[in-house]
Design a protein around this motif. Sequence first.
Motif, PDB file in Angstrom:
ATOM      1  N   LEU A 205       0.842  -1.198   0.000  1.00 46.87           N
ATOM      2  CA  LEU A 205       0.000   0.000   0.000  1.00 46.87           C
ATOM      3  C   LEU A 205       0.871   1.240   0.000  1.00 46.87           C
ATOM      4  CD1 LEU A 205      -1.599  -2.276   1.717  1.00 46.87           C
ATOM      5  CD2 LEU A 205      -2.832  -0.368   2.634  1.00 46.87           C
ATOM      6  N   LYS A 206       0.526   2.186  -0.846  1.00 45.52           N
ATOM      7  CA  LYS A 206       1.118   3.518  -0.805  1.00 45.52           C
ATOM      8  C   LYS A 206      -0.050   4.487  -0.643  1.00 45.52           C
ATOM      9  CE  LYS A 206       5.003   2.320  -3.728  1.00 45.52           C
ATOM     10  NZ  LYS A 206       5.865   2.722  -4.844  1.00 45.52           N
ATOM     11  N   PRO A 207       0.209   5.770  -0.390  1.00 47.77           N
ATOM     12  CA  PRO A 207      -0.907   6.686  -0.144  1.00 47.77           C
ATOM     13  C   PRO A 207      -1.975   6.676  -1.242  1.00 47.77           C
ATOM     14  CG  PRO A 207       1.144   7.706   0.467  1.00 47.77           C
ATOM     15  CD  PRO A 207       1.511   6.395  -0.155  1.00 47.77           C
ATOM     16  N   ASP A 208      -1.565   6.467  -2.518  1.00 50.34           N
ATOM     17  CA  ASP A 208      -2.548   6.527  -3.602  1.00 50.34           C
ATOM     18  C   ASP A 208      -2.677   5.232  -4.383  1.00 50.34           C
ATOM     19  OD1 ASP A 208      -3.231   9.330  -3.253  1.00 50.34           O
ATOM     20  OD2 ASP A 208      -1.155   9.674  -3.837  1.00 50.34           O
ATOM     21  N   SER A 209      -2.108   4.143  -3.878  1.00 48.94           N
ATOM     22  CA  SER A 209      -2.201   2.910  -4.667  1.00 48.94           C
ATOM     23  C   SER A 209      -2.139   1.659  -3.801  1.00 48.94           C
ATOM     24  CB  SER A 209      -1.069   2.854  -5.698  1.00 48.94           C
ATOM     25  OG  SER A 209       0.176   2.758  -5.046  1.00 48.94           O
ATOM     26  N   ILE A 210      -2.783   0.625  -4.330  1.00 46.67           N
ATOM     27  CA  ILE A 210      -2.756  -0.691  -3.683  1.00 46.67           C
ATOM     28  C   ILE A 210      -2.334  -1.692  -4.749  1.00 46.67           C
ATOM     29  CG2 ILE A 210      -4.160  -2.501  -2.617  1.00 46.67           C
ATOM     30  CD1 ILE A 210      -6.108  -0.243  -1.746  1.00 46.67           C
ATOM     31  N   ALA A 211      -1.252  -2.437  -4.471  1.00 49.69           N
ATOM     32  CA  ALA A 211      -0.826  -3.477  -5.406  1.00 49.69           C
ATOM     33  C   ALA A 211      -0.943  -4.821  -4.698  1.00 49.69           C
ATOM     34  CB  ALA A 211       0.608  -3.235  -5.835  1.00 49.69           C
ATOM     35  N   LEU A 212      -1.570  -5.780  -5.401  1.00 55.59           N
ATOM     36  CA  LEU A 212      -1.815  -7.094  -4.787  1.00 55.59           C
ATOM     37  C   LEU A 212      -1.019  -8.168  -5.522  1.00 55.59           C
ATOM     38  CD1 LEU A 212      -5.567  -6.375  -4.713  1.00 55.59           C
ATOM     39  CD2 LEU A 212      -4.300  -6.881  -2.634  1.00 55.59           C
ATOM     40  N   PHE A 213      -0.528  -9.151  -4.769  1.00 55.24           N
ATOM     41  CA  PHE A 213       0.313 -10.201  -5.336  1.00 55.24           C
ATOM     42  C   PHE A 213      -0.056 -11.553  -4.735  1.00 55.24           C
ATOM     43  CE2 PHE A 213       2.617  -6.248  -4.919  1.00 55.24           C
ATOM     44  CZ  PHE A 213       3.129  -6.032  -6.196  1.00 55.24           C
ATOM     45  N   ASN A 214       0.222 -12.632  -5.499  1.00 53.92           N
ATOM     46  CA  ASN A 214       0.125 -13.959  -4.894  1.00 53.92           C
ATOM     47  C   ASN A 214       1.480 -14.297  -4.281  1.00 53.92           C
ATOM     48  OD1 ASN A 214       1.808 -14.831  -6.951  1.00 53.92           O
ATOM     49  ND2 ASN A 214       0.152 -15.704  -8.183  1.00 53.92           N
ATOM     50  N   ILE A 215       1.578 -15.486  -3.694  1.00 52.92           N
ATOM     51  CA  ILE A 215       2.805 -15.835  -2.966  1.00 52.92           C
ATOM     52  C   ILE A 215       4.020 -15.963  -3.906  1.00 52.92           C
ATOM     53  CG2 ILE A 215       2.401 -18.324  -3.009  1.00 52.92           C
ATOM     54  CD1 ILE A 215       3.393 -18.322  -0.046  1.00 52.92           C
ATOM     55  N   ASP A 216       3.753 -16.098  -5.227  1.00 58.06           N
ATOM     56  CA  ASP A 216       4.853 -16.122  -6.201  1.00 58.06           C
ATOM     57  C   ASP A 216       5.213 -14.725  -6.697  1.00 58.06           C
ATOM     58  OD1 ASP A 216       5.056 -18.921  -6.126  1.00 58.06           O
ATOM     59  OD2 ASP A 216       3.331 -19.098  -7.475  1.00 58.06           O
ATOM     60  N   LYS A 217       4.664 -13.716  -6.049  1.00 56.50           N
ATOM     61  CA  LYS A 217       4.931 -12.304  -6.361  1.00 56.50           C
ATOM     62  C   LYS A 217       4.348 -11.875  -7.715  1.00 56.50           C
ATOM     63  CE  LYS A 217       9.368 -12.554  -5.933  1.00 56.50           C
ATOM     64  NZ  LYS A 217      10.714 -12.044  -6.111  1.00 56.50           N
ATOM     65  N   GLU A 218       3.391 -12.670  -8.218  1.00 59.69           N
ATOM     66  CA  GLU A 218       2.720 -12.291  -9.467  1.00 59.69           C
ATOM     67  C   GLU A 218       1.573 -11.344  -9.130  1.00 59.69           C
ATOM     68  OE1 GLU A 218       3.502 -16.628 -11.549  1.00 59.69           O
ATOM     69  OE2 GLU A 218       1.620 -16.213 -10.504  1.00 59.69           O
ATOM     70  N   PRO A 219       1.437 -10.226  -9.870  1.00 59.72           N
ATOM     71  CA  PRO A 219       0.358  -9.277  -9.585  1.00 59.72           C
ATOM     72  C   PRO A 219      -1.013  -9.935  -9.760  1.00 59.72           C
ATOM     73  CG  PRO A 219       1.942  -8.371 -11.162  1.00 59.72           C
ATOM     74  CD  PRO A 219       2.290  -9.822 -10.984  1.00 59.72           C
ATOM     75  N   ILE A 220      -1.961  -9.593  -8.893  1.00 58.87           N
ATOM     76  CA  ILE A 220      -3.335 -10.087  -9.058  1.00 58.87           C
ATOM     77  C   ILE A 220      -4.302  -8.904  -9.057  1.00 58.87           C
ATOM     78  CG2 ILE A 220      -3.073 -12.454  -8.220  1.00 58.87           C
ATOM     79  CD1 ILE A 220      -3.801 -11.570  -5.478  1.00 58.87           C
ATOM     80  N   GLU A 221      -5.398  -9.107  -9.698  1.00 59.66           N
ATOM     81  CA  GLU A 221      -6.450  -8.083  -9.771  1.00 59.66           C
ATOM     82  C   GLU A 221      -7.559  -8.453  -8.788  1.00 59.66           C
ATOM     83  OE1 GLU A 221      -6.560  -5.366 -11.723  1.00 59.66           O
ATOM     84  OE2 GLU A 221      -4.629  -5.829 -12.681  1.00 59.66           O
ATOM     85  N   LYS A 222      -8.155  -7.446  -8.178  1.00 61.00           N
ATOM     86  CA  LYS A 222      -9.247  -7.705  -7.231  1.00 61.00           C
ATOM     87  C   LYS A 222     -10.262  -6.599  -7.372  1.00 61.00           C
ATOM     88  CE  LYS A 222      -7.661  -9.817  -3.276  1.00 61.00           C
ATOM     89  NZ  LYS A 222      -8.295 -11.078  -2.993  1.00 61.00           N
ATOM     90  N   THR A 223     -11.531  -6.979  -7.306  1.00 64.13           N
ATOM     91  CA  THR A 223     -12.579  -5.943  -7.361  1.00 64.13           C
ATOM     92  C   THR A 223     -12.927  -5.549  -5.938  1.00 64.13           C
ATOM     93  OG1 THR A 223     -13.462  -7.472  -8.984  1.00 64.13           O
ATOM     94  CG2 THR A 223     -14.683  -5.448  -8.654  1.00 64.13           C
ATOM     95  N   PRO A 224     -13.016  -4.240  -5.670  1.00 63.55           N
ATOM     96  CA  PRO A 224     -13.378  -3.843  -4.304  1.00 63.55           C
ATOM     97  C   PRO A 224     -14.830  -4.189  -3.988  1.00 63.55           C
ATOM     98  CG  PRO A 224     -13.156  -1.915  -5.725  1.00 63.55           C
ATOM     99  CD  PRO A 224     -12.773  -3.105  -6.554  1.00 63.55           C
ATOM    100  N   SER A 225     -15.098  -4.431  -2.720  1.00 64.28           N
ATOM    101  CA  SER A 225     -16.473  -4.717  -2.291  1.00 64.28           C
ATOM    102  C   SER A 225     -17.093  -3.424  -1.808  1.00 64.28           C
ATOM    103  CB  SER A 225     -16.486  -5.711  -1.152  1.00 64.28           C
ATOM    104  OG  SER A 225     -15.804  -6.869  -1.527  1.00 64.28           O
TER     105      SER A 225
END
Length: 237
Positions: free
Chosen positions: A217-237
Amino acid sequence: MCGIIGYAGHRPAVPVIIEGLRRLEYRGYDSAGVGFIQGRELKVIKAEGKLAALEEKLAHYPNTVAMNGIGHTRWATHGVPAERNAHPHIGGNNELAIIHNGIIENYQEIREKLTKSGYRFYSQTDTEAAVKLIDSYYKQSGEPLTAISQAMLRIRGSYAFAMMFRDFPDSLFVARKDSPLIIGQNGDGCYIASDVPAILDSTRTVYYIDNLEIARLKPDSIALFNIDKEPIEKTPS
Ligand code: GLU
């Protein structure tokens, strides 16, 4: 399992964290602590007992300029309720700090191996084994995401972790397995919480972190990863 709060944003972090911890007080706890980076130093302040004891200590620190930080209310599972066992726990030469909900089942084994390679432990907690394990990998790669994912492969048990690295002052890192953790976002910044009520007043945009996922997390961004450090996409609830 008790309370986790984190904030990376555009407002002074410590009051946001204390406010969030107060909303989680209903869960019960035996000690509390916060971590934040100020003047290139990672500061950890903890107190046994109620949040008021922590606030009293915080009054002695000029902490208002730190714009990100982590906070915890602990319900002891390993080690007596005491300031030294309270979270955040630190690794390296004050280079990283971690708060943890859950139980690290193989902490003794991790602790023994790290002791053989020269690590010294100041607390009785399972959590300190996790931060020192992450530190041992961080020393090799200098890269938080790599260190966290390597440690996750070794750790057995349940965890919601929130972490800060002194040399990555604009970021917070989280990882989770079998212990709840959410991330929220609004125009002010990004929030971490173990429980929805802690951030409900601040935002209604929430990401649920799943098992074995990591986020930066940074002030203006959220980056998500799996345990292999591959980026993943997620829809907010
Ligand atoms: N197992 C950790 C400890 O005893 C975390 C406790 C908690 O979830 O509050 O310090």
